[in-house]
Design a protein around this motif. Structure first.
Motif, PDB file in Angstrom:
ATOM      1  N   GLY A 166     -25.904   4.539 -22.378  1.00 56.79           N
ATOM      2  CA  GLY A 166     -24.673   3.764 -22.272  1.00 56.79           C
ATOM      3  C   GLY A 166     -24.025   3.391 -23.592  1.00 56.79           C
ATOM      4  N   LYS A 167     -24.642   3.800 -24.712  1.00 56.46           N
ATOM      5  CA  LYS A 167     -24.094   3.452 -26.017  1.00 56.46           C
ATOM      6  C   LYS A 167     -23.834   4.723 -26.833  1.00 56.46           C
ATOM      7  CE  LYS A 167     -26.423  -1.040 -26.285  1.00 56.46           C
ATOM      8  NZ  LYS A 167     -27.309  -1.915 -27.093  1.00 56.46           N
ATOM      9  N   THR A 168     -22.924   4.592 -27.791  1.00 54.84           N
ATOM     10  CA  THR A 168     -22.624   5.737 -28.641  1.00 54.84           C
ATOM     11  C   THR A 168     -23.833   6.075 -29.508  1.00 54.84           C
ATOM     12  OG1 THR A 168     -21.627   4.213 -30.237  1.00 54.84           O
ATOM     13  CG2 THR A 168     -20.136   5.352 -28.736  1.00 54.84           C
ATOM     14  N   GLY A 169     -24.038   7.383 -29.726  1.00 56.83           N
ATOM     15  CA  GLY A 169     -25.196   7.840 -30.493  1.00 56.83           C
ATOM     16  C   GLY A 169     -24.814   8.431 -31.837  1.00 56.83           C
ATOM     17  N   MET A 170     -25.650   9.343 -32.312  1.00 58.01           N
ATOM     18  CA  MET A 170     -25.507   9.915 -33.645  1.00 58.01           C
ATOM     19  C   MET A 170     -24.150  10.579 -33.866  1.00 58.01           C
ATOM     20  SD  MET A 170     -26.887  10.651 -36.638  1.00 58.01           S
ATOM     21  CE  MET A 170     -28.662  10.588 -36.574  1.00 58.01           C
ATOM     22  N   MET A 171     -23.674  11.356 -32.890  1.00 61.73           N
ATOM     23  CA  MET A 171     -22.413  12.066 -33.074  1.00 61.73           C
ATOM     24  C   MET A 171     -21.264  11.100 -33.322  1.00 61.73           C
ATOM     25  SD  MET A 171     -20.674  14.777 -33.370  1.00 61.73           S
ATOM     26  CE  MET A 171     -21.921  16.006 -32.965  1.00 61.73           C
ATOM     27  N   CYS A 172     -21.132  10.090 -32.469  1.00 57.83           N
ATOM     28  CA  CYS A 172     -20.030   9.124 -32.602  1.00 57.83           C
ATOM     29  C   CYS A 172     -20.182   8.226 -33.831  1.00 57.83           C
ATOM     30  CB  CYS A 172     -19.935   8.253 -31.355  1.00 57.83           C
ATOM     31  SG  CYS A 172     -19.155   9.056 -29.945  1.00 57.83           S
ATOM     32  N   ASN A 173     -21.393   7.818 -34.124  1.00 53.63           N
ATOM     33  CA  ASN A 173     -21.607   6.799 -35.148  1.00 53.63           C
ATOM     34  C   ASN A 173     -21.757   7.344 -36.563  1.00 53.63           C
ATOM     35  OD1 ASN A 173     -21.586   4.943 -33.065  1.00 53.63           O
ATOM     36  ND2 ASN A 173     -23.814   4.902 -32.875  1.00 53.63           N
ATOM     37  N   LYS A 200     -15.147   1.553 -29.187  1.00 51.52           N
ATOM     38  CA  LYS A 200     -15.077   0.104 -29.293  1.00 51.52           C
ATOM     39  C   LYS A 200     -16.486  -0.422 -29.480  1.00 51.52           C
ATOM     40  CE  LYS A 200     -13.218  -4.018 -27.021  1.00 51.52           C
ATOM     41  NZ  LYS A 200     -12.544  -4.548 -25.816  1.00 51.52           N
ATOM     42  N   GLY A 201     -16.807  -0.779 -30.723  1.00 51.27           N
ATOM     43  CA  GLY A 201     -18.178  -1.181 -31.019  1.00 51.27           C
ATOM     44  C   GLY A 201     -19.109  -0.006 -30.815  1.00 51.27           C
ATOM     45  N   ASP A 202     -20.117  -0.188 -29.968  1.00 51.66           N
ATOM     46  CA  ASP A 202     -21.058   0.897 -29.687  1.00 51.66           C
ATOM     47  C   ASP A 202     -20.837   1.471 -28.281  1.00 51.66           C
ATOM     48  OD1 ASP A 202     -21.955  -1.178 -28.171  1.00 51.66           O
ATOM     49  OD2 ASP A 202     -24.007  -1.169 -28.921  1.00 51.66           O
ATOM     50  N   THR A 203     -19.607   1.336 -27.776  1.00 48.42           N
ATOM     51  CA  THR A 203     -19.269   1.910 -26.475  1.00 48.42           C
ATOM     52  C   THR A 203     -17.995   2.736 -26.590  1.00 48.42           C
ATOM     53  OG1 THR A 203     -17.941   0.004 -25.803  1.00 48.42           O
ATOM     54  CG2 THR A 203     -20.289  -0.058 -25.270  1.00 48.42           C
ATOM     55  N   LEU A 204     -17.711   3.492 -25.550  1.00 50.38           N
ATOM     56  CA  LEU A 204     -16.469   4.269 -25.478  1.00 50.38           C
ATOM     57  C   LEU A 204     -15.613   3.732 -24.344  1.00 50.38           C
ATOM     58  CD1 LEU A 204     -17.821   7.925 -25.913  1.00 50.38           C
ATOM     59  CD2 LEU A 204     -16.541   6.600 -27.588  1.00 50.38           C
ATOM     60  N   LYS A 205     -14.331   3.584 -24.610  1.00 53.20           N
ATOM     61  CA  LYS A 205     -13.413   3.168 -23.562  1.00 53.20           C
ATOM     62  C   LYS A 205     -13.347   4.264 -22.497  1.00 53.20           C
ATOM     63  CE  LYS A 205     -10.498   0.784 -26.947  1.00 53.20           C
ATOM     64  NZ  LYS A 205      -9.157   0.741 -27.585  1.00 53.20           N
ATOM     65  N   ILE A 206     -13.425   3.873 -21.261  1.00 50.86           N
ATOM     66  CA  ILE A 206     -13.388   4.836 -20.167  1.00 50.86           C
ATOM     67  C   ILE A 206     -11.950   5.046 -19.730  1.00 50.86           C
ATOM     68  CG2 ILE A 206     -14.214   5.370 -17.844  1.00 50.86           C
ATOM     69  CD1 ILE A 206     -16.399   5.292 -19.973  1.00 50.86           C
ATOM     70  N   HIS A 207     -11.526   6.298 -19.753  1.00 52.12           N
ATOM     71  CA  HIS A 207     -10.184   6.657 -19.305  1.00 52.12           C
ATOM     72  C   HIS A 207     -10.303   7.607 -18.124  1.00 52.12           C
ATOM     73  CE1 HIS A 207      -7.773   5.199 -22.857  1.00 52.12           C
ATOM     74  NE2 HIS A 207      -9.003   5.096 -23.294  1.00 52.12           N
ATOM     75  N   LYS A 208      -9.345   7.545 -17.246  1.00 53.79           N
ATOM     76  CA  LYS A 208      -9.344   8.432 -16.087  1.00 53.79           C
ATOM     77  C   LYS A 208      -8.885   9.824 -16.513  1.00 53.79           C
ATOM     78  CE  LYS A 208      -7.488   8.933 -11.401  1.00 53.79           C
ATOM     79  NZ  LYS A 208      -6.568   8.356 -10.388  1.00 53.79           N
ATOM     80  N   PRO A 209      -9.723  10.830 -16.338  1.00 54.43           N
ATOM     81  CA  PRO A 209      -9.329  12.178 -16.742  1.00 54.43           C
ATOM     82  C   PRO A 209      -8.282  12.761 -15.809  1.00 54.43           C
ATOM     83  CG  PRO A 209     -11.437  12.239 -15.624  1.00 54.43           C
ATOM     84  CD  PRO A 209     -11.080  10.787 -15.772  1.00 54.43           C
ATOM     85  N   LEU A 210      -7.547  13.729 -16.305  1.00 54.84           N
ATOM     86  CA  LEU A 210      -6.564  14.419 -15.480  1.00 54.84           C
ATOM     87  C   LEU A 210      -7.274  15.241 -14.422  1.00 54.84           C
ATOM     88  CD1 LEU A 210      -3.437  14.534 -15.790  1.00 54.84           C
ATOM     89  CD2 LEU A 210      -3.743  16.830 -16.700  1.00 54.84           C
ATOM     90  N   ARG A 211      -6.672  15.336 -13.266  1.00 59.34           N
ATOM     91  CA  ARG A 211      -7.282  16.084 -12.176  1.00 59.34           C
ATOM     92  C   ARG A 211      -7.205  17.586 -12.452  1.00 59.34           C
ATOM     93  NH1 ARG A 211      -3.497  14.141  -7.522  1.00 59.34           N
ATOM     94  NH2 ARG A 211      -2.079  14.641  -9.226  1.00 59.34           N
TER      95      ARG A 211
END
Length: 284
Positions: free
Chosen positions: A245-252, A265-276
């Motif tokens: 549930g938290k960002t890892g090596m790639m993001c950080n 956002k901090g150690d998380t990623l904002k969840i966006h609704k993907p296109l269908r």
């Protein structure tokens, strides 16, 4: 339509492996289309570049093995403008010891007879898409023609199944240019050891199909982004980037956009609704 998007949507763009690989579509879009943070790097990449440059000099004969070894020992600590992440061990010192012990000391030079160094290859995929790349080294080793790629990664955690795609695409291009296939694909690790992959044409063909499918997917997403104003076409790949549930090596630590990513956002990623999927198909 954005000029860069227009160019990448046409058939006259020249693709590379780095444009097709990666675990994050958002990072791809920010790097390849918006061309943001082109000068941002990380300590892992800088260490790898330093070693690549030394081996290029050795391969071209402008530096001896012993000279490269001495230059490595004298300059390794000063070749970084970024810090390694804070682990239980000092990674900068750890890499230096491993490379000194397992790369330089056991060897007298590069393996085999050099055919080419940093060869720039330009070729076309079966669909007509243009492609290019740089081969670290082509060499004859025990009468076998090998494409060799240097890696600073830990060989124990290295994903050969994924990374060999790059060398299989290069093998395809090398055959187009020189009329011959290589016998082996080899990853050489500066920390010690190598992984040898016998060349198989069937795996090359599957990889070329993967590359063409990836290009089709990226082009369709680019068109959808413009035609439908579909911001959801280039989102982070949450399943690959999040660890518990938290960002890892790639993001950080590795991503060029880790300091200003709009999704992080901090150690998380904002969840966006993907296109269908049906919206993606509408763009084609």
């Amino acid at each position: 339509m954005n000029k860069k998007v227009k160019a990448m949507s046409r058939s006259d763009v020249t693709w590379s492996y780095s444009q097709l690989s990666g675990d994050c579509n958002a990072s791809w879009y920010m790097s390849k289309v918006l061309e943001k943070n082109k000068d941002v790097s990380n300590a892992f990449a800088q260490g790898g570049t330093f070693m690549h440059d030394l081996m290029e000099c050795v391969g071209k004969g402008s530096m001896s093995w012993d000279e490269a070894h001495a230059l490595f020992l004298d300059n390794w600590d000063n070749c970084f403008s970024y810090e390694y992440p804070a682990f239980a061990i000092d990674l900068k010192s750890h890499y230096k010891k491993k490379i000194d012990k397992n790369w330089f000391k056991p060897r007298k030079g590069l393996r085999g007879d050099t055919v080419s160094i940093e060869e720039h290859i330009e070729f076309s995929l079966p669909s007509g898409e243009k492609f290019q790349g740089y081969i670290d080294r082509v060499a004859l080793v025990k009468d076998k023609l090998t494409i060799r790629d240097y890696k600073i990664s830990n060989p124990k955690s290295f994903d050969v199944n994924e990374k060999q795609k790059q060398l299989l695409i290069y093998a395809y291009g090398y055959h187009q240019i020189h009329g011959k296939y290589t016998d082996e694909l080899v990853f050489e690790f500066f920390q010690g050891g190598e992984k040898i992959i016998p060349f198989q044409e069937v795996w090359m063909e599957k990889t070329i199909q993967w590359a063409e499918d990836r290009i089709i997917d990226l082009k369709s997403r680019l068109v959808a982004t413009q035609k439908l104003n579909a911001k959801g076409m280039f989102l982070p790949n949450y399943d690959k980037l999040l660890e518990d549930g938290k960002t890892g090596m790639m993001c950080n630590e590795l991503c060029n956009h880790r300091f200003d990513c709009p999704f992080k956002k901090g150690d998380t990623l904002k969840i966006h609704k993907p296109l269908r999927n049906q919206d993606l198909k509408l763009s084609l």
